[in-house]
Scaffold this motif. Structure first.
Motif: not given
Length: 623
Positions: A93-103
């Protein structure tokens, strides 16, 4: 027409308690666990349930499961397994809040499809906390999506949630008890993946909901990006002029290789190099060192430095190093979850008295970095490694929390505050995973009751010494336990007095003339969603499936589809923290009841809308 019921005094008392609890939740008159305790006291005093029923929540399947699964999660976390999981999420997810949440939300939903949702959420809680602290992402932005998706993930298979597990049995019972209604139609049970299209659609909808509307509906938490502040208020008052943050610097290709002591970083810039990160040529992985004065700094290195804003800029400018605006490679190493600064005072009988830090090879021996020395009434930042140590000297130290716990056992220092974290035991990882597998095999393979299965896993953690029994007790969130234990008897009173049946039949009779199959299914969805908020999801399912199947027959609709809708709608519980998962994440996320109302209202409507749409087009509920 469903036979009407008369309102009794017990029903009126229960409805009064429901309004009372709602007011306490919405206006936060008392803490949520106190609401649970009040119900345990007031319900038996009112006479609607007995005293033993009022405290039955403490031994309920849900509460025992929560206690057990928290212990299992702590064991996995202590062995470093959740650290590995966190690294993989960060890597993807890197540092993307959206990708962290979705993952995190998507993975929790997948795990929840074959494991009880409370178990999936509890196992993800430690890793989610670690990821958020390392990446400086507010945990409140992640836990509600993760929790909601863990609840929804239970709808992907027929073994993912208690209502769906009960579905076929309750349908079969109704089928056998109503031969005149069903005629010669043979009962057809739902298969393991009969609900999968609905479950997948719900998970995708939930993730998209939070992607597009998360910034509006999730609570705002003040969190600023940038360097990690490592000093608490008391230490900042004493040492804060020179020591404040952790910074990351990259060494460019044109830099001439030098020994660390040749650079004179501490005397010239009042800064301390706390770690050197080097790429290993063999496999490309990073190797991090606690630096000694003889270590070399060379092109391609990344170093961590404790300093303040003014000094670190001057250091980077003079050396020609690249100052990173935020932590990247060193994020996990310098994360407050893993490392930090603490103050330690030299004990009278310490073996360090009369020696210097350099003489005892302090950094190499203990793997922590001295930042400053408070001696007498003065703070020293220079030459502290060459100063003779005396009893009562106070050192400001930076290091991994695990190293501080080991240093504390040496009895050379008395620490002025509690040391966070604990000693990790990766050698126990096999036992931790084995305990989790034991719980899953008992629950899924041998059909042992969920609470017993999870309790067996928790006991296994303790017997294999992954956790001590005291550590297990300390890890349990007792606020969550008493919140649920107090709300369970309210649901019991709602069912026992007939209040739930009275409300459902009254609404059904009120709308009798307007009940087309589509309107009927909408009514069933909303009624079940309401009951699952104020009673248990199992209670709502047991109550609503016979009622819904009877109403479906009267409207010439498929009773199987009505029952399926009830079992799915019983997981539509997002507006209040009454579901076990919502209660579990409440305190770690710093949530208030209004946060669930704000985020859960839209999710509740979307949930019903998606379920109705899929069932209309793919399951033929139109009649």
């Amino acid at each position: 027409m469903v036979p009407s019921l008369e309102m009794t005094s017990d029903m009126m008392i229960v409805f009064g308690f429901l309004i009372f609890v709602t007011i306490l939740f919405v206006f936060e008159v008392v803490r949520v666990d106190m609401v649970g305790l009040l119900m345990m006291v007031l319900l038996p005093l009112s006479g609607v349930i007995t005293g033993s029923q009022a405290i039955s929540g403490l031994s309920s399947n849900a509460v025992v499961s929560i206690i057990a699964v928290i212990i299992i999660g702590d064991g996995l976390d202590k062995t470093g397994i959740m650290n590995i999981f966190a690294r993989q999420i960060i890597k993807f997810a890197g540092k993307s809040e959206v990708r962290i949440m979705a993952s995190i939300a998507g993975t929790a939903a997948f795990i929840s499809s074959f494991m009880q949702n409370i178990g999936a959420a509890a196992l993800f809680l430690p890793a989610t906390n670690r990821i958020c602290r390392q990446l400086n992402v507010p945990v409140s932005k992640i836990l509600i999506p993760m929790g909601f998706c863990a609840v929804i993930g239970g709808c992907i298979t027929l073994v993912g949630s208690s209502p769906l597990i009960l579905l076929n049995d309750l349908m079969a019972s109704w089928w056998s008890n109503n031969p005149s209604v069903v005629g010669d139609k043979t009962f057809e049970a739902f298969g393991l993946f009969s609900v999968t299209p609905i479950g997948i659609a719900l998970v995708i909808t939930a993730i998209l909901y939070f992607i597009f509307f998360g910034k509006f509906i999730l609570p705002e938490v003040t969190s600023r990006p940038g360097p990690v502040c490592l000093l608490n208020h008391d230490l900042e008052c004493v040492y804060g002029e020179e020591i404040h943050n952790a910074y990351e610097l990259n060494i460019p290709s044109g830099f001439q290789t030098k020994r660390l002591d040749e650079l004179k970083i501490r005397p010239l810039y009042h800064s301390t190099v706390i770690c050197i990160c080097k790429h290993r040529k063999r496999d490309g992985r990073l190797k991090v060192y606690v630096p000694a004065r003889s270590d070399i700094i060379e092109p391609g290195d990344t170093i961590g430095v404790i300093s303040n804003g003014e000094h670190i800029k001057k250091l980077a400018q003079d050396m020609g190093w690249e100052l990173c605006h935020e932590l990247n490679k060193l994020n996990e190493i310098i994360s407050p979850d893993n490392a930090g600064i603490t103050e330690a005072i030299v004990r009278p009988r310490s073996e360090l008295v009369g020696k210097t830090l350099h003489h005892v090879y302090f950094r190499k021996r203990y793997q922590v970095n001295p930042l400053a020395l408070f001696k007498g009434d003065k703070v020293f930042y220079e030459d502290i490694s060459e100063t003779k140590i005396q009893t009562g000297d106070a050192f400001l130290l930076f290091g991994q929390w695990e190293k501080f716990h080991l240093l504390q056992q040496k009895k050379d220092f008395a620490f002025t505050e509690h040391i966070p974290g604990e000693i990790m035991h990766p050698e126990k990882a096999g036992f931790a995973i084995g305990s989790l597998v034991l719980a899953l095999v008992l629950a899924l393979g041998l059909n042992v009751q969920l609470s017993i299965s999870l309790l067996a896993g928790a006991v296994s953690m303790i017997l294999t010494r992954v956790l001590s029994i005291d550590e297990a007790y300390r890890g349990v969130d007792w606020m969550t336990v008493f919140l649920l234990a107090g709300l369970i008897p309210l649901g019991l009173a709602f069912e026992k007095t007939g209040a739930a049946l009275y409300l459902s039949t009254s609404i059904a009779n009120l709308m009798q003339g307007a009940l087309t199959p589509l309107v009927l299914f909408l009514l069933i969805g909303f009624l079940t969603s309401f009951f699952t908020l104020v009673t248990s999801n199992v209670g709502a399912t047991v109550l609503m499936i016979p009622l819904a199947m009877n109403m479906a027959v009267q409207c010439n609709a498929d009773p199987r589809m009505a029952a399926l809708l009830v079992a799915i709608a019983a997981s539509n519980t997002f507006i209040l923290p009454t579901h076990q998962v919502n209660a579990l994440i409440m305190r770690p996320g710093g949530y208030k009841v209004i946060d669930y109302v704000r985020a859960g209202s839209g999710m509740t409507l979307l949930y019903i809308g998606v379920v109705m749409t899929i069932m209309y087009f793919f399951y033929g509920i139109s009649g």
